[in-house]
Enzyme design. Structure first.
Site, PDB file in Angstrom:
ATOM      1  N   ASP A 109     -10.566   4.374   4.837  1.00  0.00           N
ATOM      2  CA  ASP A 109     -11.402   3.567   3.940  1.00  0.00           C
ATOM      3  C   ASP A 109     -12.882   3.771   4.274  1.00  0.00           C
ATOM      4  OD1 ASP A 109     -12.591   1.553   2.374  1.00  0.00           O
ATOM      5  OD2 ASP A 109     -10.903   0.196   2.658  1.00  0.00           O
ATOM      6  N   HIS A 164     -10.006   3.545   0.145  1.00  0.00           N
ATOM      7  CA  HIS A 164     -10.224   2.196  -0.393  1.00  0.00           C
ATOM      8  C   HIS A 164      -9.415   2.042  -1.675  1.00  0.00           C
ATOM      9  CE1 HIS A 164     -12.233  -1.619  -0.341  1.00  0.00           C
ATOM     10  NE2 HIS A 164     -12.612  -1.473  -1.604  1.00  0.00           N
ATOM     11  N   SER A 217      -9.778  -5.998  -1.287  1.00  0.00           N
ATOM     12  CA  SER A 217     -11.188  -5.808  -1.002  1.00  0.00           C
ATOM     13  C   SER A 217     -11.932  -7.144  -1.018  1.00  0.00           C
ATOM     14  CB  SER A 217     -11.784  -4.813  -2.003  1.00  0.00           C
ATOM     15  OG  SER A 217     -13.046  -4.364  -1.571  1.00  0.00           O
TER      16      SER A 217
END
Length: 255
Positions: free
Chosen positions: A197, A229, A143
């Site tokens: 995601d 995610h 991320s």
């Protein structure tokens, strides 16, 4: 203002099983001074927003092949900083994020990214000074940590072993390509992203390969249809194989 998101990171539920909860002995995560000279490779893992380095240390347990016997791992934690997308709430963050979900056109905080890159480069430089060849150094991140991984390997002046981006994005504009050295363009990039995601949208990940291709870099991109995610065990096993193959090639060159 985007909705408040307490954490940008999320490890998949599958990572919470017994195999992940097994912690590697401290000597495997951070070699003792006497063993440091024998270290042949280095893996730096950069966590996501709101996470911490120690919380990600179990990831190293997926890397048990002989090629990782002399690998040093580092799981640093980001400094606590106010984050705009969370209404200024203070949390571990490598740089500021203006909005979530992250899309291909989201605004970027380039100055903060470049400052964070300097800190990553300082970590890499220390390992190089300690005798690890740059091509045996791998930077990986999830991320926000994946975005920082990408920026760090692109702007490092030497060819590294590789950069692995998980659910990340391109954290700056195309003008940054002018700062990528010829040696850095030889660093391979692995990019994994979940199609489901909802935090860093798949379109943000899809923008990565064209950006890298225009900058003259190779990128292996893999989409995971049902992944949100988070990081899956499948992704980590793929990373283990990807790094292992490069370490084997490096050892063959040395021999």
């Amino acid at each position: 203002m985007s909705r408040v998101v307490p954490f940008l990171f999320s490890l998949a539920a599958s990572l919470l099983d017994a195999s992940l909860r097994r912690r590697a002995p401290p000597s495997q995560l951070v070699p003792k001074p006497m063993a440091a000279a024998r270290t042949r490779s280095f893996v730096l893992w950069l966590h996501g927003l709101g996470d911490s380095g120690p919380a990600n240390e179990p990831i190293s347990t997926f890397f048990s092949a002989p090629e990782f016997r002399l690998t040093k791992w580092a799981f640093p934690s980001a400094p606590d900083s106010p984050v705009s997308c969370n209404h200024g709430a203070v949390m571990p963050s490598w740089f500021d994020i203006h909005e979530l979900p992250m899309s291909a056109g989201s605004p970027q905080h380039e100055s903060g990214v470049l400052k964070a890159v300097e800190n990553v480069h300082a970590v890499i430089d220390k390992e190089v000074a300690d005798g690890i060849h740059p091509e045996n150094i791998f930077v990986c991140g999830f991320s926000q940590g994946g975005a920082l991984t990408l920026a760090s390997v692109l702007l490092y002046p030497k060819t590294l072993g590789g950069g692995a981006v998980f659910s990340g994005w391109v954290p700056f504009g195309s003008s940054i390509t002018e700062r990528i050295s010829p040696k850095a363009r030889k660093t391979p990039i692995m990019w994994s992203h979940g199609i489901a995601d909802k935090v860093v949208l798949f379109e943000a990940g899809q923008a990565g390969p064209p950006f890298l291709q225009n900058a003259g870099l190779n990128c292996e991109f893999k989409a995971y249809p049902d992944l949100g995610h988070s990081i899956s065990k499948e992704e980590l096993y793929s990373l283990e194989s990807w790094i292992r193959n490069r370490l084997k090639a490096s050892q063959q060159r040395e021999n």
